[in-house]
Design an enzyme around this catalytic site. Structure first.
Site, mmCIF file in Angstrom:
data_model
loop_
_atom_site.group_PDB
_atom_site.id
_atom_site.type_symbol
_atom_site.label_atom_id
_atom_site.label_comp_id
_atom_site.label_asym_id
_atom_site.label_seq_id
_atom_site.Cartn_x
_atom_site.Cartn_y
_atom_site.Cartn_z
ATOM 1 N N PRO A 2 0.803 -1.226 0.000
ATOM 2 C CA PRO A 2 0.000 0.000 0.000
ATOM 3 C C PRO A 2 0.832 1.269 0.000
ATOM 4 O O PRO A 2 1.516 1.589 0.968
ATOM 5 C CB PRO A 2 -0.832 -0.115 1.282
ATOM 6 C CG PRO A 2 -0.123 -1.099 2.135
ATOM 7 C CD PRO A 2 0.659 -1.984 1.232
ATOM 8 N N GLU A 3 0.802 1.970 -1.090
ATOM 9 C CA GLU A 3 1.353 3.313 -1.176
ATOM 10 C C GLU A 3 0.158 4.251 -1.350
ATOM 11 O O GLU A 3 -0.982 3.839 -1.185
ATOM 12 C CB GLU A 3 2.355 3.408 -2.341
ATOM 13 C CG GLU A 3 3.531 2.451 -2.170
ATOM 14 C CD GLU A 3 4.570 2.549 -3.282
ATOM 15 O OE1 GLU A 3 4.724 3.638 -3.847
ATOM 16 O OE2 GLU A 3 5.213 1.531 -3.585
ATOM 17 N N LYS A 62 0.383 7.910 3.206
ATOM 18 C CA LYS A 62 -0.076 6.544 3.460
ATOM 19 C C LYS A 62 -0.829 6.434 4.773
ATOM 20 O O LYS A 62 -1.159 5.331 5.201
ATOM 21 C CB LYS A 62 1.127 5.596 3.467
ATOM 22 C CG LYS A 62 1.994 5.693 2.221
ATOM 23 C CD LYS A 62 3.315 4.969 2.398
ATOM 24 C CE LYS A 62 4.300 5.387 1.309
ATOM 25 N NZ LYS A 62 5.647 4.834 1.550
#
Length: 298
Positions: A2-3, A62
DNA sequence: AGACTGACCTGAACGC
DNA sequence: TGCGTTCAGGTCAGTC
């Protein structure tokens, strides 16, 4: 992993299911997931969410948070970072789904019949905490965990001129700078490599030797690759589930260098190189992105 | 003060 | 088959 684009997809998914709902309680199922929960006497405890109404989920880089409060407005926030394997999942009926039950680390239950929210995280790099919202800039409040993070490249208040100067003042390399969340947030290893390929910059290029135009081009490339990823990610997530699994269509079709070691560059055909870099990997085209001749960290 | 490294963590993939 | 090793990488405490 997850970015920014993946976290934004999660945020958008939460946005359609959480605002207006009243929290019953937050339960932690793993000690590492609650490690950021402050024990300070004046800090909110996890039960501070009980009875609160959730508002529109927010994101910086993030980091995610959901403001929550009463009729007087939001005072606390459910704050979260997905780490490297964190997911938010929604399920009807109050039980986790098969396949991910094993890695449930926290549960948010509500005082209605809507879906239960699960925080699922195989590797427990992610975390959740209930924090007090604090004034950050005029008209803007953020949780303490987020205060040190720079605005992300898609933030309307991101100051591109200030960033351009700050980047070129660094005595570091361009990839390291892209991964520094206090310079700009949201960029991780995948999109750093992709953006550098787009502007033909080698990861080891010295930030101090970039021209103003180099830096501006790099920022444009970062924004472009993230906008494209958000567009692709938005189509690959089921409406009911807020899913971060790294298998969106974007990853399969559009990556130019990340994970393509040995495969031909989409621009010139030269084999993509993977190189060790600070406990991770850099991927680049050795022909399009020529290695600087000066010493790396000049 | 700013730059950089290692630790944290689990499961899949790999080598012998 | 099975066991050990490697790899994935976001963040932060610690070091220089």
């Amino acid at each position: 992993m997850p970015e920014l684009p993946e976290v934004e997809t999660v945020r958008a998914g939460l946005s359609t299911h959480l605002p207006g709902r009243v929290v019953d309680r937050l339960e932690f199922r793993h000690p590492r997931t609650s490690r950021r929960q402050s024990g300070a006497a004046d800090a909110p405890r996890q039960d501070a969410l009980t009875g609160c109404v959730l508002q529109e989920p927010q994101r910086r880089g993030k980091y995610l948070w959901v403001p929550a409060g009463n009729d007087d407005g939001a005072s606390v926030a459910l704050t979260a970072h997905l780490g490297m394997s964190g997911q938010f999942r929604l399920s009807e009926g109050g039980s986790p789904g098969p396949g991910w039950e094993r890695h449930v680390r926290a549960v948010l239950r509500f005082r209605d019949d809507g879906p239960t929210l699960w925080f699922v995280d195989q590797r427990t790099f992610g975390w959740i905490s209930v924090e007090a919202l604090q004034p950050h800039s005029p008209g803007e409040c953020v949780p303490p965990s987020v205060a040190h993070v720079a605005r992300d490249v898609l933030d309307p208040l991101f100051d591109a001129d200030l960033w351009n100067r700050a980047l070129r003042r660094r005595r570091s390399t361009v990839k390291r700078a892209l991964l520094d969340q206090t310079l700009q947030s949201g960029v991780g290893n995948i999109y750093a490599d992709e953006a550098l390929w787009r502007v033909r910059l080698h990861p080891d290029r010295a930030t101090g030797r970039l021209t103003r135009a180099d830096a501006a081009g790099l920022l444009a490339a970062v924004r472009e690759v993230m906008a494209e990823a958000i567009a692709a990610g938005g189509t690959s997530f089921d409406a009911l589930y807020v899913n971060v699994n790294g298998s969106s269509g974007y990853f399969d079709r559009s990556l130019a260098v990340y994970g393509r070691a040995g495969e031909p560059c989409r621009r010139c055909g030269a084999p993509i190189v993977r190189e060790r870099f600070a406990n991770r990997s850099s991927h680049f085209c050795p022909r399009c992105q020529r290695r600087p001749r000066y010493a790396p960290a000049m």
